[in-house]
Scaffold this motif. Structure first.
Motif, PDB file in Angstrom:
ATOM      1  N   CYS A 165       5.574  -0.414  -6.509  1.00 31.76           N
ATOM      2  CA  CYS A 165       4.874  -1.447  -5.747  1.00 31.76           C
ATOM      3  C   CYS A 165       5.492  -2.820  -6.024  1.00 31.76           C
ATOM      4  CB  CYS A 165       3.386  -1.452  -6.092  1.00 31.76           C
ATOM      5  SG  CYS A 165       3.057  -1.484  -7.855  1.00 31.76           S
ATOM      6  N   SER A 166       5.892  -2.995  -7.270  1.00 33.73           N
ATOM      7  CA  SER A 166       6.459  -4.284  -7.666  1.00 33.73           C
ATOM      8  C   SER A 166       7.736  -4.577  -6.887  1.00 33.73           C
ATOM      9  CB  SER A 166       6.744  -4.227  -9.171  1.00 33.73           C
ATOM     10  OG  SER A 166       7.213  -5.440  -9.629  1.00 33.73           O
ATOM     11  N   LEU A 167       8.560  -3.543  -6.778  1.00 36.74           N
ATOM     12  CA  LEU A 167       9.820  -3.689  -6.053  1.00 36.74           C
ATOM     13  C   LEU A 167       9.575  -3.982  -4.569  1.00 36.74           C
ATOM     14  CD1 LEU A 167      12.511  -3.267  -7.502  1.00 36.74           C
ATOM     15  CD2 LEU A 167      12.663  -1.035  -6.460  1.00 36.74           C
ATOM     16  N   ASN A 168       8.427  -3.525  -4.078  1.00 34.17           N
ATOM     17  CA  ASN A 168       8.114  -3.693  -2.660  1.00 34.17           C
ATOM     18  C   ASN A 168       7.165  -4.852  -2.376  1.00 34.17           C
ATOM     19  OD1 ASN A 168       9.359  -1.547  -0.856  1.00 34.17           O
ATOM     20  ND2 ASN A 168       8.718  -0.368  -2.642  1.00 34.17           N
ATOM     21  N   CYS A 169       6.809  -5.574  -3.413  1.00 34.84           N
ATOM     22  CA  CYS A 169       5.887  -6.700  -3.225  1.00 34.84           C
ATOM     23  C   CYS A 169       6.656  -7.912  -2.695  1.00 34.84           C
ATOM     24  CB  CYS A 169       5.225  -7.045  -4.553  1.00 34.84           C
ATOM     25  SG  CYS A 169       4.249  -8.551  -4.494  1.00 34.84           S
ATOM     26  N   THR A 170       6.119  -8.523  -1.655  1.00 31.12           N
ATOM     27  CA  THR A 170       6.776  -9.688  -1.071  1.00 31.12           C
ATOM     28  C   THR A 170       6.905 -10.811  -2.098  1.00 31.12           C
ATOM     29  OG1 THR A 170       5.593  -9.065   0.915  1.00 31.12           O
ATOM     30  CG2 THR A 170       6.708 -11.173   0.961  1.00 31.12           C
ATOM     31  N   GLY A 184      17.251 -10.605  -1.716  1.00 31.87           N
ATOM     32  CA  GLY A 184      16.064  -9.786  -1.980  1.00 31.87           C
ATOM     33  C   GLY A 184      14.908 -10.070  -1.039  1.00 31.87           C
ATOM     34  N   LEU A 185      14.970 -11.172  -0.314  1.00 29.09           N
ATOM     35  CA  LEU A 185      13.898 -11.499   0.631  1.00 29.09           C
ATOM     36  C   LEU A 185      14.143 -10.896   2.010  1.00 29.09           C
ATOM     37  CD1 LEU A 185      13.363 -15.249  -0.304  1.00 29.09           C
ATOM     38  CD2 LEU A 185      11.815 -13.357  -0.777  1.00 29.09           C
ATOM     39  N   ALA A 186      15.351 -10.395   2.208  1.00 26.23           N
ATOM     40  CA  ALA A 186      15.667  -9.809   3.517  1.00 26.23           C
ATOM     41  C   ALA A 186      14.805  -8.566   3.745  1.00 26.23           C
ATOM     42  CB  ALA A 186      17.147  -9.430   3.569  1.00 26.23           C
ATOM     43  N   PRO A 187      14.311  -8.389   4.958  1.00 26.70           N
ATOM     44  CA  PRO A 187      13.392  -7.266   5.190  1.00 26.70           C
ATOM     45  C   PRO A 187      13.991  -5.906   4.858  1.00 26.70           C
ATOM     46  CG  PRO A 187      13.945  -8.395   7.253  1.00 26.70           C
ATOM     47  CD  PRO A 187      14.462  -9.232   6.140  1.00 26.70           C
ATOM     48  N   TRP A 188      15.307  -5.738   5.066  1.00 25.92           N
ATOM     49  CA  TRP A 188      15.912  -4.424   4.807  1.00 25.92           C
ATOM     50  C   TRP A 188      16.025  -4.110   3.318  1.00 25.92           C
ATOM     51  CZ3 TRP A 188      18.380  -8.464   7.312  1.00 25.92           C
ATOM     52  CH2 TRP A 188      19.327  -9.152   6.565  1.00 25.92           C
ATOM     53  N   GLU A 189      15.770  -5.093   2.488  1.00 24.88           N
ATOM     54  CA  GLU A 189      15.833  -4.854   1.043  1.00 24.88           C
ATOM     55  C   GLU A 189      14.544  -4.223   0.508  1.00 24.88           C
ATOM     56  OE1 GLU A 189      18.462  -5.594  -1.391  1.00 24.88           O
ATOM     57  OE2 GLU A 189      19.475  -5.396   0.531  1.00 24.88           O
ATOM     58  N   LYS A 190      13.489  -4.252   1.327  1.00 26.73           N
ATOM     59  CA  LYS A 190      12.205  -3.741   0.847  1.00 26.73           C
ATOM     60  C   LYS A 190      11.655  -2.727   1.839  1.00 26.73           C
ATOM     61  CE  LYS A 190      10.210  -7.767   0.198  1.00 26.73           C
ATOM     62  NZ  LYS A 190      11.203  -8.786  -0.112  1.00 26.73           N
ATOM     63  N   GLU A 191      11.336  -1.550   1.314  1.00 27.94           N
ATOM     64  CA  GLU A 191      10.779  -0.509   2.166  1.00 27.94           C
ATOM     65  C   GLU A 191       9.475  -0.983   2.820  1.00 27.94           C
ATOM     66  OE1 GLU A 191      10.235   3.715   0.523  1.00 27.94           O
ATOM     67  OE2 GLU A 191       8.217   2.890   0.720  1.00 27.94           O
ATOM     68  N   SER A 192       8.685  -1.755   2.069  1.00 24.69           N
ATOM     69  CA  SER A 192       7.402  -2.217   2.606  1.00 24.69           C
ATOM     70  C   SER A 192       7.620  -3.096   3.836  1.00 24.69           C
ATOM     71  CB  SER A 192       6.634  -2.996   1.539  1.00 24.69           C
ATOM     72  OG  SER A 192       7.420  -4.063   1.044  1.00 24.69           O
ATOM     73  N   ILE A 230      11.114 -15.764  -9.190  1.00 25.88           N
ATOM     74  CA  ILE A 230      12.037 -16.024 -10.303  1.00 25.88           C
ATOM     75  C   ILE A 230      11.772 -15.026 -11.435  1.00 25.88           C
ATOM     76  CG2 ILE A 230      12.556 -17.697 -12.153  1.00 25.88           C
ATOM     77  CD1 ILE A 230      12.205 -19.906  -9.972  1.00 25.88           C
ATOM     78  N   LEU A 231      10.495 -14.822 -11.745  1.00 22.60           N
ATOM     79  CA  LEU A 231      10.160 -13.883 -12.822  1.00 22.60           C
ATOM     80  C   LEU A 231      10.550 -12.459 -12.454  1.00 22.60           C
ATOM     81  CD1 LEU A 231       6.648 -15.310 -13.725  1.00 22.60           C
ATOM     82  CD2 LEU A 231       8.689 -15.387 -15.162  1.00 22.60           C
ATOM     83  N   PHE A 232      10.353 -12.125 -11.196  1.00 20.76           N
ATOM     84  CA  PHE A 232      10.734 -10.798 -10.693  1.00 20.76           C
ATOM     85  C   PHE A 232      12.237 -10.594 -10.878  1.00 20.76           C
ATOM     86  CE2 PHE A 232      12.534  -8.560  -6.987  1.00 20.76           C
ATOM     87  CZ  PHE A 232      11.861  -7.353  -7.024  1.00 20.76           C
ATOM     88  N   GLY A 233      13.004 -11.586 -10.464  1.00 20.78           N
ATOM     89  CA  GLY A 233      14.456 -11.496 -10.576  1.00 20.78           C
ATOM     90  C   GLY A 233      14.914 -11.424 -12.018  1.00 20.78           C
ATOM     91  N   LEU A 234      14.240 -12.201 -12.861  1.00 22.78           N
ATOM     92  CA  LEU A 234      14.590 -12.222 -14.282  1.00 22.78           C
ATOM     93  C   LEU A 234      14.333 -10.843 -14.912  1.00 22.78           C
ATOM     94  CD1 LEU A 234      15.471 -14.141 -16.600  1.00 22.78           C
ATOM     95  CD2 LEU A 234      13.055 -14.554 -17.040  1.00 22.78           C
ATOM     96  N   PHE A 235      13.180 -10.273 -14.596  1.00 23.37           N
ATOM     97  CA  PHE A 235      12.800  -8.974 -15.176  1.00 23.37           C
ATOM     98  C   PHE A 235      13.798  -7.889 -14.775  1.00 23.37           C
ATOM     99  CE2 PHE A 235      10.632  -4.877 -14.978  1.00 23.37           C
ATOM    100  CZ  PHE A 235       9.981  -4.812 -16.200  1.00 23.37           C
ATOM    101  N   PHE A 236      13.980  -7.729 -13.477  1.00 18.39           N
ATOM    102  CA  PHE A 236      14.855  -6.643 -13.011  1.00 18.39           C
ATOM    103  C   PHE A 236      16.335  -6.970 -13.222  1.00 18.39           C
ATOM    104  CE2 PHE A 236      10.955  -5.458 -10.671  1.00 18.39           C
ATOM    105  CZ  PHE A 236      10.871  -4.138 -11.060  1.00 18.39           C
ATOM    106  N   ALA A 279       0.802  -1.227   0.000  1.00 22.04           N
ATOM    107  CA  ALA A 279       0.000   0.000   0.000  1.00 22.04           C
ATOM    108  C   ALA A 279       0.837   1.279   0.000  1.00 22.04           C
ATOM    109  CB  ALA A 279      -0.963  -0.008   1.181  1.00 22.04           C
ATOM    110  N   ASP A 280       1.704   1.418   1.000  1.00 17.08           N
ATOM    111  CA  ASP A 280       2.375   2.718   1.053  1.00 17.08           C
ATOM    112  C   ASP A 280       3.695   2.775   0.286  1.00 17.08           C
ATOM    113  OD1 ASP A 280       2.660   2.424   4.658  1.00 17.08           O
ATOM    114  OD2 ASP A 280       3.353   1.141   3.054  1.00 17.08           O
ATOM    115  N   SER A 281       3.823   1.888  -0.687  1.00 14.66           N
ATOM    116  CA  SER A 281       4.894   2.100  -1.656  1.00 14.66           C
ATOM    117  C   SER A 281       4.345   2.937  -2.812  1.00 14.66           C
ATOM    118  CB  SER A 281       5.421   0.766  -2.185  1.00 14.66           C
ATOM    119  OG  SER A 281       4.401   0.060  -2.834  1.00 14.66           O
TER     120      SER A 281
END
Lengths: 449, 214
Positions: free
Chosen positions: A121-126, B54-62, B190-196, A52-54
């Motif tokens: 959002c994509s970058l922040n999606c689990t 990329g699964l580490a919490p500090w890698e994602k602002e959310s 996997i698709l996410f990693g492939l794309f970026f 949401a807040d991304s």
């Protein structure tokens, strides 16, 4: 087209008059455009809501309809209903829904009106769901049913009809180039300074955002001056000079493919080695990354941003810059299509390092940067203008925090949005492209008399 | 009776495995597309990042902004895996060392609490509730039920038949609802990693430029 005209009502009428054929067509296109990856993504969302807040829309105004998960769910409902056995049999249980008028209205409001396809959002999606590309696919289904908001559709139509999104006539374009060439010759005191058009065998075919020709001619002059300083072999095309591609935003792959193929035709016709894209975020994403997919072909020439070209000149010592020409505090806005979705992250920073004395990064920056609100075709959809300006508050706050006097951004859509944000939020900033900054810092040795 | 249920667990697991494979196969062939654009980065590096760092919490602002929820999600899943391990130790009948058994019990307790917490969050947060469908609640309840019964069996040891029965229902439900994300999670990452990765966006490099003055 201004959407605050009777056309807005025509658009509502269009929704009312949708036939079952229209819905079928939309679903058919949705299925065609939905590749296996997107199908996997639509099976993955667990509706955790962490995205949401991304989203800058949600941050500016936390309405449920602005949550990326909500927007994705609007599409997932339809996917489940038409393409999964459980969704067909147990619709209510798994939240599957038929595409009907009400859902179409929600799609238009949320997918066009609350999304810039920025990908944050994509970058922040689990799960890592590529939400903007799925939204774009759904936009494509709406496009098939003639349901793209009129302002955006007319931009696409103008580009298809005239070859550029501003409808600039060939004579006007050539006149503008001629005039800019004269100005450049005067400025540089060199009658050999050129803005070449249709010169066969040039190394680079350079494209512009047509808004530059209409409203920001200095952006064109700036690049011409850099090419001059680097003694580059380059040319414009008299026919196909438009780097933009609003088919990316309307979701219409066929229209987008036509626009991009025109540039390819010009590269071939003029026997150029590379297609150089002006500072335009979505133009870069369209022509560098998406066009080969739309056209199902590999390119046998290079597609680069002018940013990469300028960076190369600095590295190779082909241009000299004097950063003391820029004493003001400068910050950089990262256009989503160029950076997060385009992968061009460091080059503009490398250039600014050589061109300005005082640089401040925004927080967050690079691929984590917030969208300014000007992408996704929002600038063409005046019906959503109020939301667009409100969503830009996040970016305005980011700029204020830097204390910068100048915001540099390699994207004309971002520039247009920043101009409005500047006025609305009283930011008191100058807004420039990277080329403009570089052109001002260029050290051009005087020719011997 | 217990033996029948034991075989039921094995059969349901096999059936679900086959259905999930079919689902993945079907999805993979939904509309296969080739990549034509020239890559700028490495898709493989992107995939490795997506499934690792990329699964580490500090890698994602959310995740940073919602750390309790993110951690609850991770602990919930660890608890589920612990319960599944416990279930299979009963089905295949192998012995678990007491220290390890204690660790499993602790993980299941934490997982259960986190699962219930996430269920409450889904009920209480209006935005999350509005985007949820009955399957979202049912899936969570079913898994929480499985965790609670696993726990009770682990402590008391007399609920084996109930545990096997609940496990069969849960395993058979996996392909039908949102729990199928147990396989689609990896597919998506996997698709996410492939794309970026192809686009040279991820994995993030060590940035060299910083704000500077003069």
């Amino acid at each position: 087209m201004d959407e605050h005209t009777p056309n807005k009502d025509d658009f509502k009428d269009r929704i009312k008059k949708l036939t079952s054929d229209d819905f079928e067509k939309a679903i058919r296109i949705f299925q065609q455009r939905l590749d296996s990856g997107y199908a996997a993504f639509l099976n993955s969302c667990v509706r955790c809501g962490l995205c949401a807040d991304s989203c800058h829309y949600y941050l500016a105004n936390p309405e449920m309809e602005s949550m990326p998960a909500y927007k994705l769910n609007l599409i997932a409902m339809v996917f489940k209903k038409y393409f999964t056995p459980v969704g067909k049999k147990l619709s209510r249980w798994v939240g599957a829904k038929e595409l009907d008028r009400q859902l179409v209205e929600e799609w238009i409001d949320s997918l066009f009106g609350r999304c810039t396809l920025c990908g944050r959002c994509s970058l922040n999606c689990t799960m890592g769901i590529n939400i903007p590309y799925i939204i774009r696919t759904a936009r494509g289904a709406l496009a098939e049913a003639g349901l793209v908001p009129p302002g955006l559709q007319s931009t696409v139509d103008t580009a298809l009809k005239t070859g550029n999104n501003m409808g600039i006539a060939k004579e006007d374009w050539l006149e503008t180039v001629e005039w800019l060439e004269e100005e450049l010759q005067q400025e540089l005191d060199d009658p050999n300074a050129r803005l070449p058009v249709d010169e066969k065998g040039s190394k680079y075919l350079y494209t512009i955002n047509p808004r530059e020709a209409m409203f920001f001619p200095l952006s064109i002059s700036a690049v011409a001056k850099i090419f001059y300083a680097a003694n580059e072999s380059w040319t414009f095309s008299s026919d196909n000079f438009d780097v933009t591609n609003y088919g990316l935003y309307s979701g219409d792959d066929d229209a987008a493919g036509i626009m991009s193929s025109r540039l390819i035709d010009s590269v071939k016709k003029l026997e150029c080695q590379s297609l150089i894209l002006a500072e335009c975020g979505h133009g870069f994403n369209s022509n560098r990354w998406e066009a080969p997919e739309w056209l199902n072909r590999k390119y046998d020439f290079e597609v680069k941003s002018i940013i990469e070209v300028i960076g190369g000149y600095i590295r190779e010592g082909r241009i000299q810059l004097d950063p003391s020409q820029h004493q003001k505090v400068v910050t950089l806005h990262d256009p989503c299509n160029l950076v997060r979705l385009g992968g061009l992250i460091e080059e503009q920073r490398f250039i600014l390092q050589h061109a300005v004395t005082h640089f401040v990064e925004m927080t967050p920056n690079r691929e984590k940067n917030y969208c300014c609100g000007g992408g996704g075709g929002q600038l063409a959809m005046t019906r959503f203008a109020e939301r667009r300006i409100a969503s830009g508050k996040i970016k305005a706050d980011q700029v204020i925090q830097t204390g910068a006097d100048v915001v540099v951004t390699p994207c004309h859509n971002c520039i247009d949005q920043f101009m409005e944000l500047n006025k609305h939020y009283k930011l008191g900033i100058e807004i420039k492209t990277v080329s403009e900054i570089v052109a001002d810092a260029l050290v051009i040795p005087k020719k011997p008399a | 009776m217990l033996d029948i249920l034991r075989y039921g667990v094995i059969l349901s697991f096999c059936a679900t495995f086959v259905i999930l494979c079919y689902l993945v196969f079907k999805t993979y062939h939904f509309n296969k597309k080739k990549h034509y654009s020239k890559p700028q980065g490495s898709g493989l590096k992107g995939i490795i990042y997506a499934l690792g760092k990329g699964l580490a919490p500090w890698e994602k602002e959310s995740a940073v902004k919602h750390l309790p929820t993110y951690l609850a999600g991770i602990l919930y899943h660890i608890g589920i895996f612990a319960a599944i391990f416990y279930l299979f130790s009963l089905v295949i009948t192998f012995h678990i060392e007491s220290l390890f058994a204690t660790a499993i019990k602790i993980l299941i307790i934490i997982g259960t609490l986190c699962g219930i917490g996430l269920l409450f969050k889904r009920f209480l947060k209006p935005h999350i509730r509005r985007i949820s469908c009955p399957d979202d609640f049912a899936s969570n309840l079913l898994v929480d039920g499985f965790l609670i019964i696993s726990l009770m069996d682990a402590f008391v040891g007399s609920l084996r038949a109930v545990l096997f029965a609940v496990a069969i229902i849960l395993i058979l439900y996996i392909p039908l609802g949102k729990i199928r994300h147990c396989v689609f999670f990896f597919y998506s990452r996997i698709l996410f990693g492939l794309f970026f990765g192809r686009r040279g966006v991820l994995p993030q490099k060590q940035w060299h430029t910083r704000s500077y003055n003069g």
